[in-house]
Design a protein around this motif. Structure first.
Motif, PDB file in Angstrom:
ATOM      1  N   CYS A   1      -5.060  -1.734   6.756  1.00 39.54           N
ATOM      2  CA  CYS A   1      -4.523  -0.862   7.803  1.00 39.54           C
ATOM      3  C   CYS A   1      -5.328   0.407   8.038  1.00 39.54           C
ATOM      4  CB  CYS A   1      -3.065  -0.550   7.524  1.00 39.54           C
ATOM      5  SG  CYS A   1      -2.030  -1.973   7.895  1.00 39.54           S
ATOM      6  N   HIS A   2      -5.434   1.282   7.018  1.00 43.08           N
ATOM      7  CA  HIS A   2      -6.143   2.538   7.272  1.00 43.08           C
ATOM      8  C   HIS A   2      -7.221   2.767   6.245  1.00 43.08           C
ATOM      9  CE1 HIS A   2      -1.833   2.736   8.310  1.00 43.08           C
ATOM     10  NE2 HIS A   2      -2.378   2.813   9.494  1.00 43.08           N
ATOM     11  N   GLY A   3      -7.693   1.671   5.643  1.00 46.39           N
ATOM     12  CA  GLY A   3      -8.879   1.755   4.811  1.00 46.39           C
ATOM     13  C   GLY A   3      -8.705   2.321   3.410  1.00 46.39           C
ATOM     14  N   ALA A   4      -7.511   2.306   2.843  1.00 43.33           N
ATOM     15  CA  ALA A   4      -7.371   2.726   1.453  1.00 43.33           C
ATOM     16  C   ALA A   4      -8.103   1.714   0.577  1.00 43.33           C
ATOM     17  CB  ALA A   4      -5.901   2.806   1.063  1.00 43.33           C
TER      18      ALA A   4
ATOM     19  N   CYS B   1      -7.059  -2.011   1.720  1.00 45.96           N
ATOM     20  CA  CYS B   1      -5.905  -2.112   2.612  1.00 45.96           C
ATOM     21  C   CYS B   1      -6.418  -2.351   4.031  1.00 45.96           C
ATOM     22  CB  CYS B   1      -5.073  -0.835   2.572  1.00 45.96           C
ATOM     23  SG  CYS B   1      -3.675  -0.939   3.684  1.00 45.96           S
TER      24      CYS B   1
ATOM     25  N   CYS C   1       0.836  -1.195   0.000  1.00 46.16           N
ATOM     26  CA  CYS C   1       0.000   0.000   0.000  1.00 46.16           C
ATOM     27  C   CYS C   1       0.874   1.249   0.000  1.00 46.16           C
ATOM     28  CB  CYS C   1      -0.905  -0.011   1.226  1.00 46.16           C
ATOM     29  SG  CYS C   1      -1.937   1.442   1.362  1.00 46.16           S
TER      30      CYS C   1
ATOM     31  N   HIS D   1       0.323   3.992   1.087  1.00 47.20           N
ATOM     32  CA  HIS D   1       0.173   4.829   2.274  1.00 47.20           C
ATOM     33  C   HIS D   1       1.284   4.526   3.260  1.00 47.20           C
ATOM     34  CE1 HIS D   1      -2.042   5.916   6.176  1.00 47.20           C
ATOM     35  NE2 HIS D   1      -1.527   7.013   5.657  1.00 47.20           N
ATOM     36  N   LEU D   2       1.195   3.419   3.993  1.00 46.10           N
ATOM     37  CA  LEU D   2       2.249   3.119   4.970  1.00 46.10           C
ATOM     38  C   LEU D   2       2.759   1.687   4.865  1.00 46.10           C
ATOM     39  CD1 LEU D   2       1.053   5.038   8.156  1.00 46.10           C
ATOM     40  CD2 LEU D   2       2.934   5.608   6.648  1.00 46.10           C
ATOM     41  N   GLY D   3       2.537   1.052   3.720  1.00 43.08           N
ATOM     42  CA  GLY D   3       3.253  -0.201   3.481  1.00 43.08           C
ATOM     43  C   GLY D   3       2.589  -1.490   3.903  1.00 43.08           C
ATOM     44  N   CYS D   4       1.311  -1.480   4.274  1.00 44.22           N
ATOM     45  CA  CYS D   4       0.653  -2.757   4.544  1.00 44.22           C
ATOM     46  C   CYS D   4       0.401  -3.463   3.205  1.00 44.22           C
ATOM     47  CB  CYS D   4      -0.654  -2.541   5.287  1.00 44.22           C
ATOM     48  SG  CYS D   4      -0.391  -1.851   6.922  1.00 44.22           S
TER      49      CYS D   4
ATOM     50  N   PRO E   1      -6.523   6.981   2.472  1.00 50.70           N
ATOM     51  CA  PRO E   1      -5.348   7.866   2.551  1.00 50.70           C
ATOM     52  C   PRO E   1      -4.230   7.570   1.544  1.00 50.70           C
ATOM     53  CG  PRO E   1      -5.244   6.210   4.275  1.00 50.70           C
ATOM     54  CD  PRO E   1      -6.498   5.931   3.495  1.00 50.70           C
TER      55      PRO E   1
HETATM   56  S1  FES Z   1      -1.080   1.358   4.850  1.00 52.72           S
HETATM   57 FE1  FES Z   1      -2.710   1.066   3.510  1.00 52.72          FE
HETATM   58  S2  FES Z   1      -4.097   2.528   4.149  1.00 52.72           S
HETATM   59 FE2  FES Z   1      -2.420   2.888   5.461  1.00 52.72          FE
END
Ligand code: FES
Ligand code: HEM
Lengths: 393, 150
Positions: free
Chosen positions: B115-118, B113, B95, B97-100, B130
């Motif tokens: 993690c934070h809903g992307a 995603c 992802c 965003h932050l790598g999930c 995000p």
């Molecule tokens: S790591 Fe995917 S939405 Fe934050």
């Protein structure tokens, strides 16, 4: 035979005392050891120091616990991804008292960060960082940063799902910084991804580099503290002084034993679980960093993708790191001479505001992406910590 | 000594200045000599991906049924391979965003995603959340005997 006869020194006792005295004289003549111990023990401290003044010694005790248990863990731990997880499992399940050593290290790390925060709060509350102690305050901030790095690097080592993904996301965050971001990530990870190279780097930092830095800083911290003398309670600068030993040492010892009790209760009642082994293909639900990074992690979530020409993430990262900047600058921001709270209203309000912010973000970070049940109602909190759906049960 | 005899003009470099400069220069040189190997050592070497420029078979044609997906490792990075029904798509699964690692949400027909809903569409374009950029496609070849990446 009377009681007195019993306590009369025997020939053996007299020999023992003579041997002790001779040893002391030997060491005194050569390295002035007796004088040094005497110098340290007789340091005059105000007689009315309260319990908050023992928090530094609690930090020192927890540091000693980390070093002893850490060295023991290193006997069996293997810093390679093919073996790391299995070696931790081996320590937990097969090594005699292995569970105890691992849990003392894991819980000790958490308590140490908590104790540091409280110790810092007491220095802040009493304005003990004011002239001439600004440099020792900065050394303290350095110790805090080093200890947080200890926590971050140690968290990856068990190589389970939680540690892998927390480290992945944690190392990704500075990657958003312009220009230096990608360089930083690559240096931290030892490559593009979290791999065996990352474990090697984190292990080296955790067991070689950071202990050296922290021990050096602690030595300076204590030497400078001894040199200045401890601050008196604000407004009680002229209270009677007593020697550090045994008066304050006794108080320290009581706090340390209390901490030890708390540590053991936590170890036994709520041991840290080893989760499934790390899997680079599957991100588990609700990845979160350790509680002491939650506030930063949560803060960054509230920023949109883009703010003007900058990425929202970068703004979040810079603003939240600013808290450490404020901390370092405390002696400058709180520039007045007085150490009484009523003489530092403006600064203390700022400190309180920052503290409340950090605390609320930590709580939001904790409850988000979780179902919390209260009085028969289950509330789900979304990613930003807003209550989402209520399911009456 | 008379200044006029000095070939360097009016500004005479004294013996002391010269030695100061020499000491500073050797100290600097020593620092560079120590620092450069350390810094270059810390910089990770080029990753030897055994598969550089090479195609790698990651699944048979029947291994991923429509409309399902499979996550595989390719060059040390997670890749999501989706069977859209009439085609296969491969996207970098990290992802932005932050790598999930993102997942194919079959009922919703979206890539999500955890993690934070992307959210992303099946081609990797951002639908919401995000993530600052789309998921990057990975070259994929469908051959008679299976699916290849690279
Ligand atoms: S790591 Fe995917 S939405 Fe934050
Ligand atoms: C490994 C971590 C640390 C250890 C072992 C440690 C230990 C100590 C000890 C034993 C004292 C004596 C007084 C007391 O206990 O209150 C002290 C004082 C002090 N500490 Fe720390 N400390 C640590 C981290 C910090 C941090 C994070 C800060 C702040 C950022 C800090 C700031 C100070 C200051 C300014 C003093 C002098 C206070 C005074 O003279 O009244 N220390 N420390």
């Amino acid at each position: 035979m009377s009681y007195l006869d019993l306590v009369q020194p025997t020939a053996g006792d007299r020999l023992a005392v003579r041997a002790l005295k001779a040893t002391a004289r030997f060491l005194e003549d050569r390295i002035r050891l007796v004088s040094l111990v005497d110098f340290l023990a007789s340091k005059p401290v105000p007689h009315d120091l309260n319990w908050a003044y023992t928090l530094g010694s609690v930090c020192l005790f927890l540091l000693a616990n980390q070093i002893v248990t850490g060295v023991l863990l290193a006997l069996y731990y293997r810093p390679a991804i093919s073996e790391a997880y299995e070696s931790v499992r081996h320590i937990e399940e097969e090594v005699t008292c292995g569970w105890l050593v691992r849990q003392l290290h894991a819980w000790g790390a958490n308590l140490m960060i908590l104790a540091l925060c409280f110790h810092m709060a007491r220095v802040l509350w009493y304005g003990s960082y004011k002239k001439p102690r600004e440099i020792n305050w900065l050394i303290g901030v350095g110790l805090l940063l080093a200890t947080l790095t200890f926590g971050f690097t140690g968290y990856l080592l068990p190589w389970d799902q939680l540690s892998y993904w927390a480290s992945k996301v944690g190392t990704e965050i500075p990657g958003a910084l312009p220009v230096i971001g990608s360089v930083l990530v690559k240096v931290m990870r030892g490559g593009e991804e979290i791999t065996g190279a990352t474990v090697g780097r984190f292990y080296t930092l955790h067991t070689l580099v950071l202990p050296g830095i922290v021990l050096g800083l602690v030595f300076l911290h204590l030497a400078i503290m001894r040199y200045h003398g401890i601050t008196a309670l604000p407004g009680k600068e002229h209270s009677r002084k007593v020697p550090f030993f045994p008066h304050h040492v006794m108080k320290d010892a009581i706090s340390i034993y209390l901490t030890l009790a708390v540590l053991y209760v936590l170890v036994v009642v709520s041991p840290w679980k080893l989760h499934e082994k790390a899997d680079a293909l599957v991100t588990p639900e609700g990845v979160k960093p350790e509680w002491y990074f939650l506030w930063m992690y949560q803060f960054i979530k509230y920023f949109p993708q883009q703010i003007g020409f900058m990425s929202g993430k970068v703004v979040g990262i810079v603003l939240s790191s600013g808290v450490f900047g404020l901390l370092a600058l405390a002696p400058v921001l709180d520039f007045g001479e007085g150490r009484l709270i009523q003489q530092r209203k403006l600064f203390m309000s700022l400190a309180l505001a920052v503290l409340l912010g950090v605390l609320s973000l930590t709580v939001l970070g904790y409850i988000c992406e979780r179902d919390i049940s209260l009085l028969g109602t289950t509330i789900h909190f979304d990613i930003k910590g807003f209550p989402e759906k209520v399911t009456g049960k | 000594m008379d200044d006029s005899l000095n070939g360097l003009g009016s500004k005479k470099v004294s013996r002391k200045d010269f030695l100061d400069l020499a000491v500073a220069a050797s100290a600097g040189l020593t620092a560079v000599g120590i620092g450069v190997p350390i810094l270059t050592y810390i910089w990770p070497p080029l990753e030897v991906t055994t598969t550089a420029g090479q195609k790698v078979k990651i699944a048979g044609l029947k291994d991923i049924t429509p409309v399902k997906a499979k996550a595989v490792m390719f060059n040390n990075k997670p890749v999501l391979v989706i069977n859209t029904g009439d085609n296969f798509i491969a996207l970098a699964a990290t992802c932005p965003h932050l790598g999930c690692v993102v997942k194919w949400d079959e009922p919703a027909g979206k890539i999500m995603c955890p993690c934070h809903g992307a959210a992303f569409d099946i081609r990797g374009n951002v639908l919401g959340g995000p993530a600052p950029s789309p998921l990057v496609p990975v070259p994929l070849t469908k051959a008679a005997d299976g699916i290849y990446l690279g």
